[in-house]
Design a protein around this motif. Structure first.
Motif, short mmCIF file in Angstrom:
data_model
loop_
_atom_site.label_atom_id
_atom_site.label_comp_id
_atom_site.label_asym_id
_atom_site.label_seq_id
_atom_site.Cartn_x
_atom_site.Cartn_y
_atom_site.Cartn_z
N SER A 1 -1.67 -36.63 -2.72
CA SER A 1 -2.80 -36.10 -2.51
C SER A 1 -2.95 -34.79 -3.40
N SER A 2 -4.22 -34.44 -3.84
CA SER A 2 -4.35 -33.18 -4.64
C SER A 2 -4.47 -32.16 -3.69
N ASP A 3 -4.26 -30.75 -4.32
CA ASP A 3 -3.96 -29.51 -3.54
C ASP A 3 -5.07 -28.63 -3.62
N PRO A 4 -5.78 -28.41 -2.42
CA PRO A 4 -6.99 -27.53 -2.43
C PRO A 4 -6.81 -26.28 -3.02
N ALA A 5 -5.75 -25.90 -3.26
CA ALA A 5 -5.46 -24.46 -3.79
C ALA A 5 -5.56 -24.49 -5.06
N ILE A 6 -5.75 -25.42 -5.82
CA ILE A 6 -6.18 -25.53 -7.41
C ILE A 6 -7.65 -24.80 -7.48
N PHE B 1 -8.23 -34.39 -1.75
CA PHE B 1 -8.27 -33.36 -0.80
C PHE B 1 -8.83 -32.26 -1.32
N ALA B 2 -8.19 -32.20 -2.45
CA ALA B 2 -8.64 -30.81 -3.19
C ALA B 2 -10.18 -30.81 -3.62
N GLU B 3 -10.70 -31.94 -4.08
CA GLU B 3 -12.04 -32.35 -4.43
C GLU B 3 -12.86 -31.87 -3.15
N ILE B 4 -12.44 -32.66 -2.08
CA ILE B 4 -13.45 -32.63 -0.96
C ILE B 4 -13.74 -31.20 -0.20
N SER B 5 -12.11 -30.31 -0.43
CA SER B 5 -12.14 -29.01 -0.11
C SER B 5 -13.36 -28.34 -0.93
N LEU B 6 -13.49 -28.63 -2.26
CA LEU B 6 -14.58 -27.92 -3.28
C LEU B 6 -16.01 -28.21 -2.50
N LEU B 7 -16.17 -29.53 -2.39
CA LEU B 7 -17.57 -29.89 -1.45
C LEU B 7 -17.68 -28.95 -0.37
#
Length: 460
Positions: free
Chosen positions: A40-45, A91-97
């Motif tokens: 999964s991608s990291d929301p921290a980015i 996961f990162a992209e949803i955290s951005l939304l």
């Protein structure tokens, strides 16, 4: 939002609120435990943008919501091609939304939502899809699923689930694939139990809540329910690896003994265990179907618009003039056939946008006018459905034509994998197969020729 437009080099210095990271890290770790190859991608980015969005709070006007969607699209567009290749769970992209507030755009202001109608919600979907088709699609599905209780539920359920979703900033996925009849629902006294599987489960892996749909055993009655995703009964296969919309987590899921209180069966009376409305017989409840069909049309249109904008940037900076045409030009932007193609694509997208906006207004108006009393007639519902069908036909045809045609005006080097121009066509080609558009054409033919509005189905 200047920081979004000025700082797209992804040099992140600020810290992000721990709750966002903890929530998504926990979800990723749980999913990885079941499938070691899952990444999964990291929301921290996106931590710099999380901090900025948090400081600004959610938008308070229609224009501000659309600008917020453009800001998110700009962030995503900087590396969409690379993320498409990596195919990591977003996961990162949803955290951005989440941090941008876009998940709340349709939510009641009393619970912290944006209070916007579907006309604006559709435009927000479209804007995000310009930057990343997968995330635009996920946002669109979320907005539909987050309003499911409003359409098929009771007034009490509507308020309860809106409060739950908006106050917690939840992302909602859906295990609702009507072509699969293998989700069994059994009655166990004060609760229902769901068992079975779905071949497609959009956004489930990355969701906080999941919408279920199935048929109650021994009846022909459908049941919708919204359940927490973080529970042992979910078994995600992590098998979504298709040519397009690669970050939508649309793979299969097994559902094992998931309990749902009767009070959470949307549109049912928990005491009598009888449906108050049938989702395929009461005109208002059937608005769920054209509403999501117009979600599709809007992200098709957004993807096509994004492809033309991307191609314009490539043509003006990288496409070389053809030196063997007999009417040689110094630059590609002076060549007749390139100017002609861009003009034609632009005109068709403007026409598709005008039709889609009109269909969006029809959906918004019917909810605003009839949402309180749920007193929509079959004829009113059918006429709105035909506006949506028209938009679906035109955006399907136009998006496929434009996303394939942009290679004609960018040149052979634009087919490079790292360029990523092909993702636009792959995205629309993948989802436009969701349900055959030929049936929408036939449906519109019967409406125009015979003045017949369509019978509600799971795809109409």
């Amino acid at each position: 939002m200047d920081v979004v437009r000025e700082k797209l080099d992804f040099n992140f210095q600020n810290s992000m609120a721990p709750s966002i990271i903890d929530n998504y890290s926990a979800g990723a770790n749980k999913a990885s435990h079941k499938n070691p190859s899952f990444e999964s991608s990291d929301p921290a980015i996106y931590e710099e943008y999380h901090a900025t969005f948090s400081a600004e709070s959610i938008p308070s006007s229609t224009s501000a919501w659309l600008q917020r969607a453009r800001d998110v699209a700009s962030i995503l567009a900087t590396d969409t091609a690379a993320r498409d290749i990596d195919n990591k769970s977003p996961f990162a992209e949803i955290s951005l939304l989440k941090s941008s507030g876009l998940l709340k755009v349709l939510g009641p202001t009393g619970y912290g939502g944006g209070g916007q109608d579907w006309e604006i919600g559709y435009k927000v979907i479209r804007e995000v899809a310009k930057g990343d088709g997968s995330i635009g699609m996920l946002l669109g599905y979320h907005l539909l699923w987050s309003k499911t209780a409003d359409i098929v539920g009771t007034d009490e359920q509507k308020e309860r689930f809106q409060k739950l979703i908006i106050e917690n900033n939840y992302f909602v996925g859906g295990a609702v694939n009507p072509r699969d009849n293998d989700l069994a629902i059994s009655d166990h006294g004060d609760h229902l139990v769901f068992n079975g599987s779905k071949h497609f489960n959009t956004g489930g892996v990355i969701s906080d809540l999941t919408v279920f749909e199935g048929v109650l055993s021994g009846t022909s009655n459908h049941v919708f329910a919204i359940v927490p995703t973080s529970q042992p009964g979910f078994e995600f296969a992590h098998n979504w690896n298709n040519i397009g919309l690669r970050l939508t987590e649309s793979g299969s899921v097994k559902i094992n003994d998931i309990k749902v209180p009767w009070s959470d069966a949307l549109g049912w009376d928990a005491t009598s265990k009888k449906p108050l409305d049938s989702v395929l017989s009461i005109p208002f409840a059937t608005l769920l179907l054209p509403t999501i069909q117009l979600v599709f049309a809007n992200f098709y249109l957004g993807i096509a618009q994004g492809s033309l904008e991307f191609a314009r940037g490539y043509t003006t900076t990288s496409t070389r003039a053809w030196p063997f045409g007999g009417d040689n030009k110094d630059s590609a932007t002076e060549e007749f056939y390139i100017l002609e193609r861009y003009g034609n694509f632009h005109a068709h997208l403007l026409a598709a946008e005008a039709l889609t906006d009109r269909a969006s207004k029809e959906i918004s108006d019917i909810f605003l006018t009839h949402g309180g009393k749920r007193d929509v007639s079959a004829r009113q519902r059918g006429e709105v459905a035909e506006w949506v069908a028209s938009a679906k036909v035109v955006t399907t045809d136009t998006s496929l034509r434009v996303t394939a045609g942009v290679f004609e005006v960018t040149g052979s080097r634009a087919t490079g994998k790292k360029v990523g121009l092909d993702r636009f066509w792959r995205d629309v080609r993948t989802h436009t197969l969701h349900d055959p558009v030929a049936y929408k054409n036939r449906e519109l033919g019967r409406y125009f020729l015979l003045d017949e509005v369509p019978e509600p189905t799971w795809y109409t």
